[in-house]
Design a protein around this motif. Structure first.
Motif, short mmCIF file in Angstrom:
data_model
loop_
_atom_site.label_atom_id
_atom_site.label_comp_id
_atom_site.label_asym_id
_atom_site.label_seq_id
_atom_site.Cartn_x
_atom_site.Cartn_y
_atom_site.Cartn_z
N ARG A 62 68.94 25.36 60.54
CA ARG A 62 69.63 25.26 61.83
C ARG A 62 68.79 24.48 62.87
O ARG A 62 69.31 24.15 63.94
CB ARG A 62 70.04 26.64 62.34
CG ARG A 62 68.90 27.55 62.73
CD ARG A 62 69.40 28.97 62.98
NE ARG A 62 68.31 29.82 63.45
CZ ARG A 62 68.40 31.12 63.65
NH1 ARG A 62 69.53 31.74 63.42
NH2 ARG A 62 67.38 31.80 64.11
N ARG B 260 68.52 33.71 74.33
CA ARG B 260 68.83 33.95 72.92
C ARG B 260 69.96 34.97 72.84
O ARG B 260 69.94 35.99 73.52
CB ARG B 260 67.61 34.51 72.17
CG ARG B 260 66.42 33.59 72.14
CD ARG B 260 66.71 32.32 71.37
NE ARG B 260 65.65 31.36 71.52
CZ ARG B 260 64.58 31.31 70.75
NH1 ARG B 260 64.46 32.15 69.76
NH2 ARG B 260 63.65 30.42 70.95
N THR C 4 68.81 20.50 71.86
CA THR C 4 67.64 21.32 71.51
C THR C 4 67.03 20.84 70.21
O THR C 4 65.82 20.66 70.09
CB THR C 4 68.06 22.80 71.35
OG1 THR C 4 68.65 23.25 72.56
CG2 THR C 4 66.87 23.68 71.01
N GLY D 230 55.14 26.15 62.20
CA GLY D 230 55.83 25.29 61.23
C GLY D 230 55.75 25.87 59.82
O GLY D 230 56.74 25.85 59.07
N LEU E 44 53.99 28.04 73.17
CA LEU E 44 54.09 26.60 72.89
C LEU E 44 54.59 25.84 74.12
O LEU E 44 54.11 24.76 74.44
CB LEU E 44 54.98 26.35 71.67
CG LEU E 44 54.36 26.71 70.32
CD1 LEU E 44 55.39 26.65 69.19
CD2 LEU E 44 53.17 25.80 69.99
N HIS F 173 63.40 18.98 69.85
CA HIS F 173 62.38 19.60 69.00
C HIS F 173 61.82 18.57 68.03
O HIS F 173 60.60 18.42 67.89
CB HIS F 173 63.01 20.79 68.25
CG HIS F 173 62.04 21.54 67.39
ND1 HIS F 173 61.79 21.20 66.09
CD2 HIS F 173 61.23 22.61 67.65
CE1 HIS F 173 60.89 22.04 65.58
NE2 HIS F 173 60.54 22.90 66.50
#
Ligand code: HEM
Ligand code: HEM
Length: 184
Positions: A175, A6, A16, A158, A95, A20
């Motif tokens: 994003r 990051r 990515t 979420g 996760l 996802h």
């Protein structure tokens, strides 16, 4: 090899974002199939379990690809205070752990039942252990516990993303949206 997970970038890479989204959809299918196992019998139930196992193997492969991709491509820092950023990263790591461990628990559960694990009829995974009737129940409980833990944690994750979008009105959700322009 770049190992900055990051950093000072404001968007996720396209792989990515798509991984996802695709994996989110696959997880929804997995939980629907798991529910369907309860109200079906015989060959229908067998077929549902077969698809569940195949998609589980696919999730395991995609999780590794996603992890390796994200370890080598810088993503944006979570938006929030330092503590919130740490918490968000902790949840993401958890996760990943679950994405990798749940399929393994499903695999060993199937082997304990004396059943093999195939991949959409294309090939069968090697069996690393023989039938273990004594371990069946424990492994079933482990698989269910890990899967429902993921359901709870991912739902919270979420919901927080939606909170960022609708209440805080920041860029967090936009994003990660494959259909928004805010990506590279
Ligand atoms: C990758 C993500 C996976 C998720 C989210 C998931 C989720 C679940 C859930 C929620 C159940 C129902 C548990 C219960 O209520 O007792 C279940 C059952 C099961 N899963 Fe998975 N699973 C995954 C992967 C796998 C894999 C890779 C395999 C096998 C290789 C597998 C094999 C099974 C089997 C055999 C059952 C029990 C079927 C029965 O009732 O006899 N799962 N799974
Ligand atoms: C309920 C639907 C979901 C929504 C709305 C959602 C939303 C998001 C958003 C907006 C981000 C970016 C956070 C940021 O930029 O700081 C993100 C990242 C992430 N999400 Fe989700 N997510 C959902 C489900 C899931 C599921 C089911 C998983 C895994 C099982 C997951 C795993 C991750 C991971 C690991 C990241 C970090 C980026 C990466 O490594 O791919 N999300 N999510």
């Amino acid at each position: 090899m770049q190992r900055s997970v990051r950093g000072e970038v404001d968007r996720w890479t396209l792989p990515t974002v798509w991984l996802h989204t695709i994996m989110l959809l696959l997880f929804i299918v997995m939980f629907v199939l798991a529910e369907a196992m309860d109200w079906t019998h015989g060959s229908t139930k067998g077929a549902i379990i077969g698809v569940h196992k195949s998609i589980g193997v696919l999730i395991f492969l995609l999780a590794w690809i996603r992890l390796l991709w994200n370890l080598n491509h810088t993503g944006p820092r979570p938006i929030g205070t330092k503590v919130q950023q740490k918490a968000a990263l902790g949840v993401h790591h958890l996760l990943y752990l679950l994405m990798l461990v749940i399929p393994v628990s499903g695999y060993f559960m199937s082997l304990a039942h004396g059943r093999s694990v195939g991949f959409f009829g294309l090939f069968t995974l090697p069996s690393l252990m023989g039938a273990r009737p004594a371990m069946k129940e424990t492994l079933e409980n482990v698989h269910a516990f890990l899967a429902y833990s993921l359901l709870v944690i991912a739902s919270g994750h979420g919901a927080l993303a939606l909170y960022h979008h609708f209440v805080l009105k920041d860029e967090t959700l936009v994003r990660m949206n494959p259909f928004s322009a805010k990506r590279s």
